[in-house]
Design a protein around this motif. Structure first.
Motif, PDB file in Angstrom:
ATOM      1  N   ALA A   1     -32.231  15.313 -14.239  1.00 13.04           N
ATOM      2  CA  ALA A   1     -31.721  15.358 -13.051  1.00 13.04           C
ATOM      3  C   ALA A   1     -30.113  15.466 -13.031  1.00 13.04           C
ATOM      4  O   ALA A   1     -29.483  16.135 -12.042  1.00 13.04           O
ATOM      5  N   ILE A   2     -29.661  15.286 -14.136  1.00 14.82           N
ATOM      6  CA  ILE A   2     -28.122  15.271 -14.234  1.00 14.82           C
ATOM      7  C   ILE A   2     -27.773  16.686 -14.457  1.00 14.82           C
ATOM      8  O   ILE A   2     -26.633  17.184 -14.423  1.00 14.82           O
ATOM      9  N   SER A   3     -28.797  17.463 -15.052  1.00 13.72           N
ATOM     10  CA  SER A   3     -28.763  18.983 -15.697  1.00 13.72           C
ATOM     11  C   SER A   3     -29.017  19.752 -14.454  1.00 13.72           C
ATOM     12  O   SER A   3     -28.494  20.951 -14.574  1.00 13.72           O
ATOM     13  N   GLU A   4     -29.378  19.182 -13.289  1.00  9.05           N
ATOM     14  CA  GLU A   4     -29.947  20.341 -12.218  1.00  9.05           C
ATOM     15  C   GLU A   4     -28.980  20.155 -10.887  1.00  9.05           C
ATOM     16  O   GLU A   4     -29.373  20.233  -9.860  1.00  9.05           O
ATOM     17  N   LYS A   5     -27.585  20.054 -11.098  1.00 13.22           N
ATOM     18  CA  LYS A   5     -26.573  19.933  -9.783  1.00 13.22           C
ATOM     19  C   LYS A   5     -26.751  20.997  -8.989  1.00 13.22           C
ATOM     20  O   LYS A   5     -26.684  20.659  -7.797  1.00 13.22           O
ATOM     21  N   GLU A   6     -26.852  22.073  -9.479  1.00 13.27           N
ATOM     22  CA  GLU A   6     -27.046  23.109  -8.589  1.00 13.27           C
ATOM     23  C   GLU A   6     -28.194  23.250  -7.580  1.00 13.27           C
ATOM     24  O   GLU A   6     -28.342  24.004  -6.748  1.00 13.27           O
TER      25      GLU A   6
END
Length: 374
Positions: free
Chosen positions: A323-328
């Motif tokens: 989740a924190i790696s998918e801000k885009e």
């Protein structure tokens, strides 16, 4: 159709029932003739917006059909909101005697997980002595999700139907996300076991370095009671106060601003009915990280409105890092969350409940006619 609602609501602004029950009744009174009686001698201001609302003391101290307004001396159906209230038992006995059907909305109280928690022995005794008869005498159980029904019918065989919780569509929506860091939020009652907050804090501690590098911060909001102090102590004990905090309960505009100022909603519950806090977050456009205990993993997955994980440290850890790696992807998931929340509009749900009860009445009438013809 005349519908009598019976509840035992408190003044706890973090309790979903204190918002969902009046909202449900308010929507239902647009379709049916409705009376809502709250047994506890308390009042929250927004309850008065519902014309059907009455407090038990307004009608007398004893809940029985003879003390109700004449129009409701024989309602078509009675709806008990919640389960474990002794005042329900005597009234339900009168309803059974006079053959007036009643529905119980247990809100996760009958799930296997809820029955087998730390107070299982006390619940087992209470069911044996009192509540099994109350449940068996119900016309139907109203579960809020299929998952709640599946988890509950492992122990209770009373026939059921499913009508979910709802939420009034907010006028404002999530427009933008944090350019620096990630603000995560949880709003609800602070029961550390039920809500899975113990596991969540363990995970936050174990991936502290990665979360801090991502600018992650978790804000937990709830009443300054229940497990508030325990959660606060755990945050301090695990040395994660730089990326997590527990805060007092919020409501109204303050709550709306807190949701709109966040990026993701996290709910790692072991069991729920149908969590109002999550539906509200979705309606504003927050993608959600959820466990099966929320009873919403299927729709979150179907709409791609967040991330799903199991109620264990490894699974939550893996999905939180995703989740924190998918801000885009937050913007797209936010739009999906809003579309998902549209199915929980209270007006739509009121019509669905009316239809379900009418279908049940028709089925029972046909069964009686068929039996009489034999």
């Amino acid at each position: 159709m005349k519908i009598l609602y019976i509840s035992h609501l408190s003044k706890n602004i973090a309790a979903g029932m204190n918002w969902s029950v009046p909202a449900s009744v308010k929507a239902q009174e647009q379709i049916d003739e409705v009376l809502w009686i709250n047994i506890a001698d308390v009042l929250m201001p927004h309850w008065k917006d519902t014309k059907a609302y009455r407090n038990l003391k307004d009608l007398g101290d004893d809940l029985k059909l003879s003390t109700l307004p004449p129009a409701f001396a024989k309602p078509d159906v009675v709806v008990f909101e919640g389960l474990y209230f002794k005042e329900y038992l005597k009234f339900a006995k009168e309803l059974r005697k006079k053959k007036i059907p009643y529905i119980i909305v247990p809100r996760s109280s009958m799930t296997k997980q809820a029955m087998h928690n730390h107070s299982w022995l006390k619940k087992w005794i209470a069911h044996k002595l009192y509540f099994n008869k109350f449940i068996k005498g119900a016309w139907r159980i109203q579960y809020l999700t299929q998952q709640e029904a599946d988890d509950s019918t492992k122990l209770f065989k009373t026939p059921y139907f499913i009508v979910p919780n709802g939420f009034n569509t907010p006028e404002v929506k999530k427009e933008s996300f944090c350019t620096k860091g990630i603000q995560a939020i949880f709003i609800g009652r602070l029961y550390i076991y039920q809500k899975g907050i113990d596991i969540l804090l363990d995970v936050v501690s174990e991936v502290h370095k990665e979360l801090k590098e991502a600018g992650f911060f978790l804000n937990i909001y709830g009443p300054h009671r229940h497990d508030y102090e325990k959660i606060k102590n755990e945050i301090e004990k695990k040395n994660i106060s730089d990326i997590a905090s527990v805060n007092d309960e919020i409501s109204g505009k303050e709550k709306e601003n807190a949701i709109l100022g966040s990026d993701i909603f996290i709910m790692t519950s072991r069991f729920e009915g149908h969590p109002m806090g999550m539906i509200e977050a979705l309606a504003y456009g927050l993608p959600c990280l959820v466990t099966p205990g929320t009873n919403m993993v299927d729709v979150i997955k179907e709409y791609d409105a967040g991330w799903i994980c199991n109620v264990d440290k490894q699974s939550i850890k893996e999905e939180l890092l995703v989740a924190i790696s998918e801000k885009e992807k937050y913007k797209e998931k936010s739009s999906n969350a809003i579309n998902l929340a549209k199915q929980y509009d209270w007006e739509k749900i009121a019509k669905e409940f009316h239809k379900k009860v009418c279908e049940l009445e028709s089925t029972v009438s046909n069964e009686i006619r068929n039996n009489n013809s034999l």
